[in-house]
Write a protein that holds these residues in place. Sequence first.
Motif, mmCIF file in Angstrom:
data_model
loop_
_atom_site.group_PDB
_atom_site.id
_atom_site.type_symbol
_atom_site.label_atom_id
_atom_site.label_comp_id
_atom_site.label_asym_id
_atom_site.label_seq_id
_atom_site.Cartn_x
_atom_site.Cartn_y
_atom_site.Cartn_z
ATOM 1 N N TRP A 167 10.000 13.778 0.965
ATOM 2 C CA TRP A 167 8.689 13.402 1.646
ATOM 3 C C TRP A 167 7.912 12.534 1.127
ATOM 4 O O TRP A 167 7.177 11.588 1.502
ATOM 5 N N SER A 168 7.887 12.430 -0.086
ATOM 6 C CA SER A 168 7.149 11.245 -0.912
ATOM 7 C C SER A 168 7.843 9.966 -0.540
ATOM 8 O O SER A 168 7.159 8.947 -0.954
ATOM 9 N N THR A 169 8.947 9.972 -0.139
ATOM 10 C CA THR A 169 9.884 8.571 0.360
ATOM 11 C C THR A 169 9.365 8.247 1.737
ATOM 12 O O THR A 169 9.299 7.100 2.246
ATOM 13 N N TYR A 170 8.929 9.267 2.822
ATOM 14 C CA TYR A 170 8.679 9.154 3.931
ATOM 15 C C TYR A 170 7.215 8.538 3.969
ATOM 16 O O TYR A 170 7.117 7.754 4.951
ATOM 17 N N PHE A 171 6.430 9.208 3.493
ATOM 18 C CA PHE A 171 4.815 8.958 3.357
ATOM 19 C C PHE A 171 4.440 8.166 2.436
ATOM 20 O O PHE A 171 4.378 8.867 1.460
ATOM 21 N N PRO A 172 4.089 7.227 2.585
ATOM 22 C CA PRO A 172 3.497 6.099 1.504
ATOM 23 C C PRO A 172 2.447 6.754 0.603
ATOM 24 O O PRO A 172 2.409 6.590 -0.625
ATOM 25 N N ASP A 173 1.416 7.480 1.234
ATOM 26 C CA ASP A 173 0.281 8.137 0.490
ATOM 27 C C ASP A 173 0.772 9.527 -0.328
ATOM 28 O O ASP A 173 -0.052 9.926 -1.336
ATOM 29 N N ILE A 174 1.975 10.082 -0.125
ATOM 30 C CA ILE A 174 2.539 11.180 -0.928
ATOM 31 C C ILE A 174 3.039 10.815 -2.219
ATOM 32 O O ILE A 174 3.976 9.958 -2.332
ATOM 33 N N THR A 175 2.507 11.273 -3.163
ATOM 34 C CA THR A 175 2.939 10.774 -4.481
ATOM 35 C C THR A 175 4.003 11.792 -5.242
ATOM 36 O O THR A 175 4.661 11.330 -6.060
ATOM 37 N N GLN A 176 3.845 12.986 -4.780
ATOM 38 C CA GLN A 176 4.621 14.031 -5.025
ATOM 39 C C GLN A 176 5.097 14.887 -4.066
ATOM 40 O O GLN A 176 4.162 15.420 -3.256
ATOM 41 N N SER A 177 6.406 15.350 -3.990
ATOM 42 C CA SER A 177 6.622 16.500 -3.242
ATOM 43 C C SER A 177 7.878 17.308 -3.886
ATOM 44 O O SER A 177 8.813 16.522 -4.016
ATOM 45 N N ARG A 178 7.547 18.465 -4.177
ATOM 46 C CA ARG A 178 8.422 19.128 -4.657
ATOM 47 C C ARG A 178 8.554 20.767 -4.332
ATOM 48 O O ARG A 178 7.524 21.307 -3.988
#
Length: 186
Positions: A66-77
Amino acid sequence: MTHPALYAEQIAAQQLSNSELIKLHQGEILVNTRSHTVCGGALDSRMYLPLTRCQVWDQVTNYPRWSTYFPDITQSRVIEENAHAPHLGHRIYQAAEKSFLFITAQVNVYLRVFELEQRHIRFQFERGSFLDFTADLTLSDLNGGTLLHYSVSATPLVPVPSFFVEQAMKLDLPNNLRSMRQKLCR
């Protein structure tokens, strides 16, 4: 037995007007705001993906991506996966950063994620930088592709009039969904 959210989305997909279908097939993101709280916002959005529902499902349930899908998301784990007890859901952590003029806001959320029948994902707020946060992502088969319906409601910790929150969501979410579509369709 069909889950109520899935049934509602199936009906909604059938009730799209011809002009909405044309807009979706041309790549437009359909967005509607709705009331939520005095200091929060809520939004429903739809986009068409020229991929099968199974192809989309495999990608959107890859939560670190998801951090690659949405530019503002810096981390998703994923911090807890319950593959053998799906009724407990997964737990994920997401962090995001957004710049407004000369201010940069950083937010984070811990979410419980429930997946249903390769059609519906419910993101339920546990804790983080919001008073409340809920999101639903539903996938429906549509004209050889997939209709992605994303609904989100949130109230930030910092009191801001709902109009500003809704407008920010209305501006950001279509761009985020376009970015997601671009990554999914590669």
